[in-house]
Design a protein around this motif. Sequence first.
Motif, mmCIF file in Angstrom:
data_model
loop_
_atom_site.group_PDB
_atom_site.id
_atom_site.type_symbol
_atom_site.label_atom_id
_atom_site.label_comp_id
_atom_site.label_asym_id
_atom_site.label_seq_id
_atom_site.Cartn_x
_atom_site.Cartn_y
_atom_site.Cartn_z
ATOM 1 N N LEU A 113 0.916 -1.222 0.035
ATOM 2 C CA LEU A 113 0.059 0.103 0.032
ATOM 3 C C LEU A 113 0.831 1.264 0.034
ATOM 4 O O LEU A 113 0.539 2.565 -0.216
ATOM 5 N N ARG A 114 2.381 1.222 0.381
ATOM 6 C CA ARG A 114 3.207 2.274 0.431
ATOM 7 C C ARG A 114 3.185 3.059 -1.343
ATOM 8 O O ARG A 114 3.519 3.946 -1.367
ATOM 9 N N HIS A 115 2.568 2.238 -2.109
ATOM 10 C CA HIS A 115 2.873 2.654 -3.418
ATOM 11 C C HIS A 115 1.481 3.700 -3.737
ATOM 12 O O HIS A 115 1.357 3.904 -4.904
ATOM 13 N N LEU A 116 0.403 3.642 -2.913
ATOM 14 C CA LEU A 116 -0.742 4.446 -3.263
ATOM 15 C C LEU A 116 -0.527 5.741 -3.621
ATOM 16 O O LEU A 116 -1.186 6.372 -4.634
ATOM 17 N N PRO A 117 0.508 6.582 -3.120
ATOM 18 C CA PRO A 117 0.764 8.049 -3.561
ATOM 19 C C PRO A 117 1.206 7.907 -4.949
ATOM 20 O O PRO A 117 0.847 8.881 -6.039
ATOM 21 N N GLU A 118 2.104 6.968 -5.625
ATOM 22 C CA GLU A 118 2.574 7.012 -6.689
ATOM 23 C C GLU A 118 1.250 6.747 -7.730
ATOM 24 O O GLU A 118 1.102 7.542 -8.871
ATOM 25 N N LEU A 119 0.377 5.615 -7.336
ATOM 26 C CA LEU A 119 -0.537 5.370 -8.264
ATOM 27 C C LEU A 119 -1.596 6.698 -8.313
ATOM 28 O O LEU A 119 -2.063 6.764 -9.415
ATOM 29 N N HIS A 120 -1.930 7.510 -7.251
ATOM 30 C CA HIS A 120 -2.657 8.402 -7.238
ATOM 31 C C HIS A 120 -2.160 9.401 -8.266
ATOM 32 O O HIS A 120 -2.896 10.151 -8.891
ATOM 33 N N ALA A 121 -0.960 9.846 -7.981
ATOM 34 C CA ALA A 121 -0.270 10.880 -8.668
ATOM 35 C C ALA A 121 -0.468 10.519 -10.183
ATOM 36 O O ALA A 121 -0.702 11.347 -11.242
ATOM 37 N N MET A 122 -0.202 9.274 -10.867
ATOM 38 C CA MET A 122 -0.328 8.989 -12.150
ATOM 39 C C MET A 122 -1.470 9.008 -12.787
ATOM 40 O O MET A 122 -2.060 9.452 -13.651
ATOM 41 N N ALA A 123 -2.848 8.393 -11.810
ATOM 42 C CA ALA A 123 -4.076 8.469 -12.112
ATOM 43 C C ALA A 123 -4.580 10.030 -12.527
ATOM 44 O O ALA A 123 -5.128 10.393 -13.260
ATOM 45 N N LYS A 124 -4.112 10.967 -11.543
ATOM 46 C CA LYS A 124 -4.403 12.289 -11.396
ATOM 47 C C LYS A 124 -3.712 12.973 -12.602
ATOM 48 O O LYS A 124 -4.264 14.073 -13.045
ATOM 49 N N SER A 125 -2.749 12.621 -13.012
ATOM 50 C CA SER A 125 -1.942 13.232 -14.224
ATOM 51 C C SER A 125 -2.796 12.866 -15.710
ATOM 52 O O SER A 125 -2.751 13.584 -16.521
ATOM 53 N N MET A 126 -3.429 11.714 -15.529
ATOM 54 C CA MET A 126 -4.213 11.438 -16.850
ATOM 55 C C MET A 126 -5.635 12.113 -16.800
ATOM 56 O O MET A 126 -6.111 12.542 -17.771
ATOM 57 N N SER A 127 -6.349 12.282 -15.463
ATOM 58 C CA SER A 127 -7.521 12.782 -15.528
ATOM 59 C C SER A 127 -8.068 13.030 -14.216
ATOM 60 O O SER A 127 -8.152 12.011 -13.345
ATOM 61 N N GLU A 128 -7.957 14.196 -13.717
ATOM 62 C CA GLU A 128 -8.384 14.636 -12.267
ATOM 63 C C GLU A 128 -9.856 13.930 -11.703
ATOM 64 O O GLU A 128 -10.220 13.793 -10.633
ATOM 65 N N SER A 129 -10.613 13.923 -12.950
ATOM 66 C CA SER A 129 -12.060 13.472 -12.682
ATOM 67 C C SER A 129 -12.268 11.971 -12.789
ATOM 68 O O SER A 129 -13.310 11.490 -12.650
ATOM 69 N N ASP A 130 -11.132 11.169 -12.888
ATOM 70 C CA ASP A 130 -11.205 9.575 -13.061
ATOM 71 C C ASP A 130 -11.369 9.066 -11.840
ATOM 72 O O ASP A 130 -11.137 9.636 -10.556
ATOM 73 N N PRO A 131 -12.682 8.467 -11.827
ATOM 74 C CA PRO A 131 -13.192 7.715 -10.478
ATOM 75 C C PRO A 131 -12.027 7.060 -9.837
ATOM 76 O O PRO A 131 -12.089 6.966 -8.525
ATOM 77 N N LEU A 132 -10.798 6.655 -10.494
ATOM 78 C CA LEU A 132 -9.717 5.892 -9.630
ATOM 79 C C LEU A 132 -9.113 6.839 -8.745
ATOM 80 O O LEU A 132 -8.754 6.693 -7.661
ATOM 81 N N VAL A 133 -8.967 8.165 -9.103
ATOM 82 C CA VAL A 133 -8.453 9.329 -8.222
ATOM 83 C C VAL A 133 -9.269 9.391 -6.955
ATOM 84 O O VAL A 133 -8.722 9.294 -5.730
ATOM 85 N N SER A 134 -10.375 9.664 -7.058
ATOM 86 C CA SER A 134 -11.341 9.490 -5.866
ATOM 87 C C SER A 134 -11.419 8.316 -5.215
ATOM 88 O O SER A 134 -11.413 8.494 -3.751
#
Length: 224
Positions: A113-134
Amino acid sequence: MPAAVSLIEFFSALHTSGQAGVTRDPLPADGSAQSFTLLSRAFHESCEDLPGGLRVHLEWRPESAVNALHYIYRLCQALVDRAMPEEEVHRICAALPLAPSSPDEVMSQDLTLRHLPELHAMAKSMSESDPLVSGIEAAAKIFPLSSVGIALPQPPDLTAIRRHESLWRLYIDRVIERQDASRLDDEPTRLAVADALGAHALSLAPRLAAKLALHSSPSSTPAP
């Protein structure tokens, strides 16, 4: 996507390089001695690297670790597969591992789970409205040690982390390293960060120093 990936392959790649391949298929359930040995070894190595003088013994929780690993794998699937329907992304994000109730579970889950911030940053860079971000932001509230670097609107529950001196130190170190100013809304965290930074706050962590200064400034409201 790769043709196939095993639990051992996925965790080994993720743990050593922070990068791993996924397929559209679920991560195979693997109860082999080899997979548990791999995860257990990584857990104990992480415990040896914990900061602090007194290291209270932490117990390996294989179920917590494996559930967290499968969750991260599903998040990676959602990140890579841009054609995945939103309903499926929501379902993946909602299938959270159980919230940790002890330092043992916190550390066992943190292996992946320590990789959550990296996954969040990558998802957000693609689309801030992506449900994966929230979805990842919702998980961040439940796993505060692993999610440092993801700004939280309210202080998280740090009870399980504070029960263990070295986990608490690790949490504070991550807040400083990632300059996650949102975590300073929690007073014990703010005081511990201020104590760790001392007079060097501005040079070591300018974003944190600004928020610490706000809390240390005297109120401008006249006393009654």
